[in-house]
Motif scaffolding. Structure first.
Motif, PDB file in Angstrom:
ATOM      1  N   GLY A 130       0.801  -1.218   0.000  1.00 24.31           N
ATOM      2  CA  GLY A 130       0.000   0.000   0.000  1.00 24.31           C
ATOM      3  C   GLY A 130       0.833   1.266   0.000  1.00 24.31           C
ATOM      4  O   GLY A 130       0.295   2.361   0.187  1.00 24.31           O
ATOM      5  N   GLY A 131       2.151   1.127  -0.177  1.00 21.80           N
ATOM      6  CA  GLY A 131       3.016   2.297  -0.210  1.00 21.80           C
ATOM      7  C   GLY A 131       3.504   2.751   1.151  1.00 21.80           C
ATOM      8  O   GLY A 131       4.074   3.839   1.273  1.00 21.80           O
ATOM      9  N   GLY A 132       3.290   1.945   2.183  1.00 23.21           N
ATOM     10  CA  GLY A 132       3.697   2.341   3.522  1.00 23.21           C
ATOM     11  C   GLY A 132       4.999   1.699   3.954  1.00 23.21           C
ATOM     12  O   GLY A 132       5.621   0.940   3.214  1.00 23.21           O
ATOM     13  N   TYR A 133       5.386   1.996   5.184  1.00 23.81           N
ATOM     14  CA  TYR A 133       6.588   1.443   5.779  1.00 23.81           C
ATOM     15  C   TYR A 133       6.526   1.707   7.277  1.00 23.81           C
ATOM     16  O   TYR A 133       5.652   2.446   7.755  1.00 23.81           O
ATOM     17  N   ALA A 134       7.427   1.089   8.026  1.00 28.45           N
ATOM     18  CA  ALA A 134       7.472   1.287   9.468  1.00 28.45           C
ATOM     19  C   ALA A 134       8.783   1.943   9.874  1.00 28.45           C
ATOM     20  O   ALA A 134       9.807   1.783   9.211  1.00 28.45           O
ATOM     21  N   VAL A 135       8.732   2.693  10.974  1.00 28.24           N
ATOM     22  CA  VAL A 135       9.935   3.286  11.554  1.00 28.24           C
ATOM     23  C   VAL A 135       9.986   2.897  13.027  1.00 28.24           C
ATOM     24  O   VAL A 135       8.958   2.754  13.681  1.00 28.24           O
ATOM     25  N   GLY A 136      11.208   2.735  13.541  1.00 25.17           N
ATOM     26  CA  GLY A 136      11.371   2.354  14.942  1.00 25.17           C
ATOM     27  C   GLY A 136      11.220   0.854  15.136  1.00 25.17           C
ATOM     28  O   GLY A 136      11.337   0.067  14.212  1.00 25.17           O
ATOM     29  N   GLY A 137      10.960   0.488  16.394  1.00 23.43           N
ATOM     30  CA  GLY A 137      10.706  -0.905  16.706  1.00 23.43           C
ATOM     31  C   GLY A 137      11.931  -1.764  16.919  1.00 23.43           C
ATOM     32  O   GLY A 137      11.854  -2.991  16.840  1.00 23.43           O
ATOM     33  N   ALA A 138      13.086  -1.154  17.177  1.00 19.59           N
ATOM     34  CA  ALA A 138      14.308  -1.936  17.360  1.00 19.59           C
ATOM     35  C   ALA A 138      14.144  -2.919  18.512  1.00 19.59           C
ATOM     36  O   ALA A 138      13.454  -2.652  19.501  1.00 19.59           O
ATOM     37  N   VAL A 139      14.787  -4.075  18.378  1.00 18.15           N
ATOM     38  CA  VAL A 139      14.690  -5.144  19.367  1.00 18.15           C
ATOM     39  C   VAL A 139      15.964  -5.204  20.200  1.00 18.15           C
ATOM     40  O   VAL A 139      17.064  -5.239  19.653  1.00 18.15           O
ATOM     41  N   GLU A 140      15.804  -5.232  21.513  1.00 15.57           N
ATOM     42  CA  GLU A 140      16.921  -5.481  22.424  1.00 15.57           C
ATOM     43  C   GLU A 140      16.671  -6.809  23.124  1.00 15.57           C
ATOM     44  O   GLU A 140      15.575  -7.052  23.647  1.00 15.57           O
ATOM     45  N   VAL A 141      17.657  -7.680  23.115  1.00 16.20           N
ATOM     46  CA  VAL A 141      17.552  -8.963  23.809  1.00 16.20           C
ATOM     47  C   VAL A 141      18.015  -8.765  25.241  1.00 16.20           C
ATOM     48  O   VAL A 141      19.191  -8.480  25.501  1.00 16.20           O
ATOM     49  N   LEU A 142      17.087  -8.904  26.175  1.00 16.11           N
ATOM     50  CA  LEU A 142      17.395  -8.707  27.589  1.00 16.11           C
ATOM     51  C   LEU A 142      18.047  -9.942  28.195  1.00 16.11           C
ATOM     52  O   LEU A 142      18.922  -9.828  29.060  1.00 16.11           O
ATOM     53  N   SER A 143      17.609 -11.110  27.781  1.00 13.02           N
ATOM     54  CA  SER A 143      18.211 -12.351  28.233  1.00 13.02           C
ATOM     55  C   SER A 143      17.867 -13.444  27.239  1.00 13.02           C
ATOM     56  O   SER A 143      16.884 -13.341  26.494  1.00 13.02           O
ATOM     57  N   ALA A 144      18.691 -14.490  27.215  1.00 15.85           N
ATOM     58  CA  ALA A 144      18.478 -15.591  26.290  1.00 15.85           C
ATOM     59  C   ALA A 144      18.990 -16.885  26.906  1.00 15.85           C
ATOM     60  O   ALA A 144      20.039 -16.905  27.547  1.00 15.85           O
ATOM     61  N   ASP A 145      18.238 -17.957  26.700  1.00 17.70           N
ATOM     62  CA  ASP A 145      18.641 -19.272  27.166  1.00 17.70           C
ATOM     63  C   ASP A 145      18.081 -20.295  26.190  1.00 17.70           C
ATOM     64  O   ASP A 145      17.099 -20.011  25.478  1.00 17.70           O
ATOM     65  N   GLY A 146      18.686 -21.456  26.129  1.00 14.74           N
ATOM     66  CA  GLY A 146      18.214 -22.449  25.171  1.00 14.74           C
ATOM     67  C   GLY A 146      18.602 -23.852  25.556  1.00 14.74           C
ATOM     68  O   GLY A 146      19.378 -24.074  26.487  1.00 14.74           O
TER      69      GLY A 146
END
Length: 212
Positions: A130-146
């Motif tokens: 539709g001709g749009g886009y997004a700005v912002g929304g960066a992701v920070e990983v606070l913690s991770a386990d697996g």
């Protein structure tokens, strides 16, 4: 046990049932209530006395680079699965900002990840179509386990990664100048991955806080 009723509450307000049931002896669902979904708000340029918008819509979208691919995800290991899951989640705002899906399609198993993955992709496709886009929304990983690999009745050798994520606020910018705002939010997510043909593929993603 991670049940089929598991739900991913997306940062953009998408609520989806998980498609995979994976047995995890060392992991149990959180008793914490899921964070409330952020409600988007729409704004547009204010009309002048003549009824015309005071600001002309613009298509000057910022250039966005894809997130850096971690070296650790080049091998099959728990550390590699964690790196791949973090990379996958950082691709989420990138596809909304750029409309580019090469990196996303390379890591997503579209035949298995039919809920969150498919809906995230279609939402970004619709926005850019539709001709749009997004700005912002960066992701920070606070913690991770697996952990893994685990075997399931549907998929063998599955790795499960648990992430605590912080999303910055963002806006969807439409071609007519209308903006839809999303507040920043913190989310707990699980990502299921398998190692196939010397690379990681995401087969599911969901919010483990909402498991029942």
């Amino acid at each position: 046990m991670i049940s089929r009723g598991s739900v991913w509450v997306g940062w953009r307000g998408v609520v989806l049932a998980s498609a995979v049931g994976v047995v995890l002896g060392a992991c149990t669902p959180s008793d914490t209530e899921p964070a409330p979904t952020a409600e988007p708000t729409s704004t547009s340029a204010s009309p002048s006395e003549s009824g015309e918008p005071t600001e002309e819509p613009t298509d000057e979208r910022p250039e966005v680079d894809p997130p850096e691919r971690p070296v650790a995800m080049e091998k099959e290991s728990v550390e590699g699965a964690i790196a791949a899951a973090e990379y996958f989640m950082r691709l989420y705002p990138y596809i909304y900002a750029s409309g580019e899906f090469t990196e996303w399609d390379a890591i997503v198993d579209e035949d298995r990840c039919e809920n969150f993955c498919a809906t995230a992709r279609s939402g970004a496709v619709d926005l850019h179509a539709g001709g749009g886009y997004a700005v912002g929304g960066a992701v920070e990983v606070l913690s991770a386990d697996g952990g893994g690999p685990y075997d399931d009745q549907e998929v063998d050798d599955v790795y499960i990664v648990e992430l605590e994520l912080s999303f910055e606020s963002s806006e969807d910018v439409r071609s007519d100048g209308t903006r839809e705002h999303y507040d920043g939010a913190e989310r707990s997510a699980r990502v299921a991955l398998i190692w196939v043909d010397d690379r990681w593929r995401v087969i599911d993603a969901w919010n483990h806080e909402a498991e029942s």
